[in-house]
Scaffold this active site. Sequence first.
Site: not given
Ligand SMILES: Cc1ncc(C[n+]2csc(CCOP(=O)(O)OP(=O)(O)O)c2C)c(N)n1
Lengths: 326, 348
Positions: B43, B74, B97, B99-100, B143
């Site tokens: 990502e 993932e 991270f 943590d995920f 995190h």
């Molecule tokens: C399981 C997991 N993978 C990756 C992340 C990292 N991450 C945090 S926000 C995000 C993007 C989220 O996009 P979206 O669902 O469209 O929500 P937005 O931020 O646009 O509100 C990512 C990849 C995470 N928090 N949890």
Amino acid sequence: MEPEDRLGLYRMMVLIRTYEETILREYHADKKPVFDIGAGLIPGEMHLSAGQEPVAAGVCAHLSADDAVTATHRPHHFAIAHGVDLEKMTAEIFGRVDGLGRGRGGHMHLFDPATHFSCSGIIAEGYPPAVGQALAFQRRGTDRVAVAVTGEGAANQGAFHEALNLAALWKLPVVFVVEDNDWGISVPRSASTCVTSNAVRAAGYGIPGHRVEDNSVEAVHEVAGEAVARARAGDGPSLIEVHTLRLWGHFEGDAQGYRSDLEGVPGRDPLPTYEKELLAAGMLDDAAVSSIAAQARDRVEAAVAFAKRSPEPDPDTALDFVFAQA
Amino acid sequence: MTLTDASASSSAPAHRKLSTAKAMVEAIAQEMERDEDVFVLGEDVGAYGGIFSSTTGLLDKFGPRRVMDTPISETAFIGAAIGAAVEGMRPVVELMFVDFFGVCMDQIYNHMAKIHFESGGNVTVPMVLTAAVGGGYSDGAQHSQCLWGTFAHLPGMKVVAPSNPADAKGLMTAAIRDDNPVVYLFHKGVMGLPWMAKNRRSIGPVPEGDHVVPIGKANVVRPGSDVTIVTLSLSVHHALDVAEELAPRGIDCEVVDLRSVVPLDTDTVLESVGRTGRLLVVDEDYLSFGLSGEVIARVAERDPGLLRAPAARVAVPDVPIPYARPLEYAVLPTPDRIRRAVLGLVSA
Ligand SMILES: Cc1ncc(C[n+]2csc(CCOP(=O)(O)OP(=O)(O)O)c2C)c(N)n1
């Protein structure tokens, strides 16, 4: 819509925007001249929801504190619209003892049993617990509903799809809400899925799906009203996707170098749009606009003052709350 | 491959300083140039360059076929890396991270880590799984974890965690070339990021060209005679700071940077404890059932007589990492906690 309802939606959007602008100010105030994410009164990641107010305002207008809302890493707009105590929420964001989680949780981890509000920093992982809340509501013979929120990026997670399937199978009172702000951090929707609308994915689970295209709070309000009514009537879950707008960076400090649509973004801000609409309809005048803004400012500044007055937690209590006390 | 020519390498290459993040990227880039089968996915690894700058510049250099942004899926993309590795490619896949890991752990521990074994050694899974670890900046309980003990507990994957730029490059090179799955955990606090409080050793000399740090070999980063501090990742820097601070008081700490959790270099630990007679393990992961207990158990099993005083440990005391700064710093292995533990050991 009744004039009072329309004004209510406007007031809520103004309150949310005022809140986010204030957090923005407080977050950056002491991170200058060099941005250090761990420094300042509000440390850590900060995801603000400016631009996405119509979704929270439109959906939560149909809910009471008995209904559950499970939000994401970008939770403030839904927390506010669902009536989470502004002072306690702000204290939590400031990491203070009077915060919702006594300073343990932080901005992505807000839990309020009084309004059945929760959120998660792990993408899409709030969906399954919302299904469980709905199961509890159903078992207890209530007409309460659970609202689960994700971003469009999260709709590509397994948990999203499993939750939809389970809720459909068990005919649970869940409203699945997808906020499509076009971006999952730096990855555009077009690079994360081949479906142009996540609403069509609902069909794969045998439930209704509806997409609101224009970030209009009244359109969201209407569609959410149907979904909530359906859930309350025992007819099962539905999915609503709203094409909304991430007005600012993914998180604070995000320079958005990857973003190709920035030029047009300010023009799509839903708040001035709605304001103009209500002004034109004669529902608002300049005096009302300023008084609504002033009221919002007062509430938000009071919440920030409350947070700042609250002490930081005592380090000697760092091991508290790992387990419930007998 | 851009091999350093003789003149460049003789013009004091050791003085070239890079951040840990840049050193890590350099290793990936060099391996991508050396081997067409190496590719990167995850990502925000493309235009964004990795949330913690772990892939910055790779997209420009290698294009979207070899630096692939993935959806937030993932299970699917880490699983896909496994499949590609099974077919002989060498993916470097980022879990943003650590943590995920929960959403994709089945792919990691039941597939990535077990396929070689289950195939009776007939199938290899030559991939690198990278992830950011660690706290200290109020990012909250979801995190801020390290979790290397979790991966180390489950057999079949190597687990490395560099503390400095040179090791970041050398361990990454070794990880990509390894025929096993290697979990490569980089602490945000050692990456040398412009937006985080910087550790002064997060920017340092990095050898040009090929640089391999063998996986499974600990590094005695500071020799000493009174106490052995065994640690890794960001805590190495805290341990070194404490050692420097205590030296004028006549307390001489030896600091061992494990660099690799699996395999664990027990011999280097034993040799060090043999010299000092005292052992402190510092671990930013949870205290119980983890790395600190494992290191002490190995010493106790092999030669308990080496210890002149009961072994000690400083770790996260089995509590999720709290958000508020005073609480977070009460549970992290801070220099202050390390100092107190060392003083306790020498006065025991
Ligand atoms: C399981 C997991 N993978 C990756 C992340 C990292 N991450 C945090 S926000 C995000 C993007 C989220 O996009 P979206 O669902 O469209 O929500 P937005 O931020 O646009 O509100 C990512 C990849 C995470 N928090 N949890």
